[in-house]
Design an enzyme around this catalytic site. Structure first.
Site, mmCIF file in Angstrom:
data_model
loop_
_atom_site.group_PDB
_atom_site.id
_atom_site.type_symbol
_atom_site.label_atom_id
_atom_site.label_comp_id
_atom_site.label_asym_id
_atom_site.label_seq_id
_atom_site.Cartn_x
_atom_site.Cartn_y
_atom_site.Cartn_z
ATOM 1 N N PHE A 141 -6.821 -2.225 0.334
ATOM 2 C CA PHE A 141 -5.471 -1.767 0.680
ATOM 3 C C PHE A 141 -5.540 -1.119 2.058
ATOM 4 O O PHE A 141 -6.120 -0.052 2.231
ATOM 5 C CB PHE A 141 -4.910 -0.757 -0.327
ATOM 6 C CG PHE A 141 -3.494 -0.364 0.027
ATOM 7 C CD1 PHE A 141 -2.422 -1.134 -0.402
ATOM 8 C CD2 PHE A 141 -3.241 0.730 0.829
ATOM 9 C CE1 PHE A 141 -1.119 -0.797 -0.041
ATOM 10 C CE2 PHE A 141 -1.943 1.074 1.189
ATOM 11 C CZ PHE A 141 -0.887 0.306 0.752
ATOM 12 N N ASP A 226 -12.133 1.781 7.649
ATOM 13 C CA ASP A 226 -10.802 2.328 7.359
ATOM 14 C C ASP A 226 -10.996 3.637 6.609
ATOM 15 O O ASP A 226 -11.177 3.658 5.398
ATOM 16 C CB ASP A 226 -9.998 1.332 6.526
ATOM 17 C CG ASP A 226 -8.612 1.870 6.128
ATOM 18 O OD1 ASP A 226 -8.350 3.069 6.365
ATOM 19 O OD2 ASP A 226 -7.822 1.095 5.577
ATOM 20 N N LYS A 255 -3.242 9.702 7.840
ATOM 21 C CA LYS A 255 -2.944 10.647 6.766
ATOM 22 C C LYS A 255 -3.283 12.091 7.121
ATOM 23 O O LYS A 255 -2.499 12.774 7.749
ATOM 24 C CB LYS A 255 -3.603 10.196 5.469
ATOM 25 C CG LYS A 255 -3.010 8.876 4.941
ATOM 26 C CD LYS A 255 -3.356 8.606 3.518
ATOM 27 C CE LYS A 255 -2.849 7.235 3.068
ATOM 28 N NZ LYS A 255 -1.383 7.114 3.068
#
Length: 401
Positions: A141, A226, A255
């Site tokens: 994801f 990532d 984030k």
């Protein structure tokens, strides 16, 4: 109809149904706690998918944002501003890299990493035009843009959004043999999550990341990590790659970099890689804006103390020890994760992940399900041990009641 029900009904009537939130309406929050519009308090055990690593309304971050709000918030990249150089310099130093390309959201940063690795492949590696390949992992994801869902294996994220962008090879996560077979002369990058968060907090086999790092180095392929969810303290280290002693060619961050205040993301790499860009080839109006830089600089300063990484490591050890005790009791089939991050697989006889999340909400604890049977636990790194134990007590009660 209650105030909560009216608010939810209005939201359902006028917003696209691209999310399925739990039926709680948050009005305020501080630290690890949120309060709904009717005054009920909840322990946040999700932390905005790691965007709130430093808790809600962290005073240092709010003060940094307020101070910048009084000065200048946006210049666009048409002009320099006084916070930009410090942000790029200090983030590069935190990562042990040389250059930074700031964006806003995690998906934008992944798109940037894709574009960067392709351009590097053509200009530096010498891959023939239009033939660059990027290897990714099954169950990944990385976001929901049209390019990113093109290499997703999640039907919910991918179905009905074609035609899909070519140029990606998908291999099983953790399978080194498949990874080696997928690499060709036209492979420009391998893009992996050190821990697959949305897939259920899946940790790769020991040694996998070290082996991929060596393989990509041998084949002249960029290794992209990532670390949007896993990075910036979540796993007990600044970056999850550190658990295997790995330094990738490129970090993708997001984030927690915005401290739960503003969206901030970045691609961080070497001069050889990010130095390929020329004006006009890539950009963002809001990327690296003064407000974002001010908040992110405070995040970097907080991470430099090592306090938050240590808390995640120590409390994470306690979290996993307590969750491990639930295995074998009939309600929990497996627990995975690292640091203050765990995926808990619920036995079908005890309900779905969504049903357990709703029961926990009724007990004053907020988590989120994924892939049907799994709940994710990822509280702010600032949570106290007492509050963490309080939440775990509620989880036990729900699973054994």
């Amino acid at each position: 109809m209650t105030t909560t029900e009216r608010s939810i009904a209005a939201a359902e009537a006028h917003s696209a149904h691209n999310y399925h939130p739990l039926p709680v309406v948050v009005a305020s929050a501080e630290g690890a706690w949120m309060t709904d519009i009717e005054g009920r308090r909840y322990l946040d055990m999700l932390a905005g998918y790691s965007a709130l690593n430093f808790g809600h309304c962290n005073r240092r971050l709010i003060d940094a944002a307020k101070a910048q709000l009084e000065r200048v918030t946006l210049t666009s990249r048409a002009f320099h501003h006084e916070r930009f150089a410090d942000f790029c310099t200090q983030l590069a130093e935190l990562c042990g890299m040389e250059m930074v390309l700031p964006m806003n959201t995690g998906a934008e940063a992944i798109e940037t990493a894709v574009k960067t690795s392709r351009k590097w492949g053509y200009q530096v590696k010498g891959v023939p035009g239009g033939q660059a390949k990027i290897v990714v992992a099954r169950n990944n994801f990385h976001g929901r843009t049209t390019t990113i869902v093109s290499f997703s294996t999640d039907p919910e994220a991918r179905a009905d959004f074609g035609p899909y962008t070519p140029g990606f090879e998908i291999v099983p996560y953790g399978d080194l043999t498949a990874m080696e077979a997928a690499l060709t002369d036209n492979t420009v990058a391998v893009l992996l999550e050190p821990i697959q968060g949305e897939a259920g907090v899946l940790v790769p086999p020991p040694g996998y990341f070290r082996a991929v790092r060596e393989l990509t180095r041998e084949r002249n392929v960029l290794f992209i990590a990532d670390e949007i969810q896993s990075g910036l303290g979540r796993t007990g280290r600044t970056f999850a790659c550190e658990h295997e002693g790995v330094v990738p060619d490129m970090y993708v961050l997001g984030k927690a970099l915005g401290g739960g205040v503003v969206p901030v993301s970045a691609v961080v790499s070497s001069r050889e890689v990010l130095g390929i860009y020329h004006p006009g080839e890539h950009g963002s109006t809001f990327g690296g804006n003064p407000l974002a830089c001010a908040v992110a600089l405070e995040v970097i300063a907080m991470l430099r103390t090592g306090e938050y990484q240590q808390r995640a490591a120590e409390l994470g050890e306690h979290l996993h020890a307590e969750l491990g005790l639930l295995i074998g009791g009939g309600a929990v089939e497996a627990v995975r994760g690292r640091g203050l991050w765990a995926g808990v697989d619920i036995a079908p006889t005890h309900g779905t992940g969504r049903q357990i999340s709703e029961k926990l909400m009724d007990q004053g604890v907020l988590v989120k399900d994924t892939h049907g049977s799994t709940i994710r636990i990822a509280p702010p790194l600032t949570i106290s041990k007492e509050d963490l134990d309080w939440g775990l007590d509620r989880l036990r009660a729900v699973l054994t009641g």
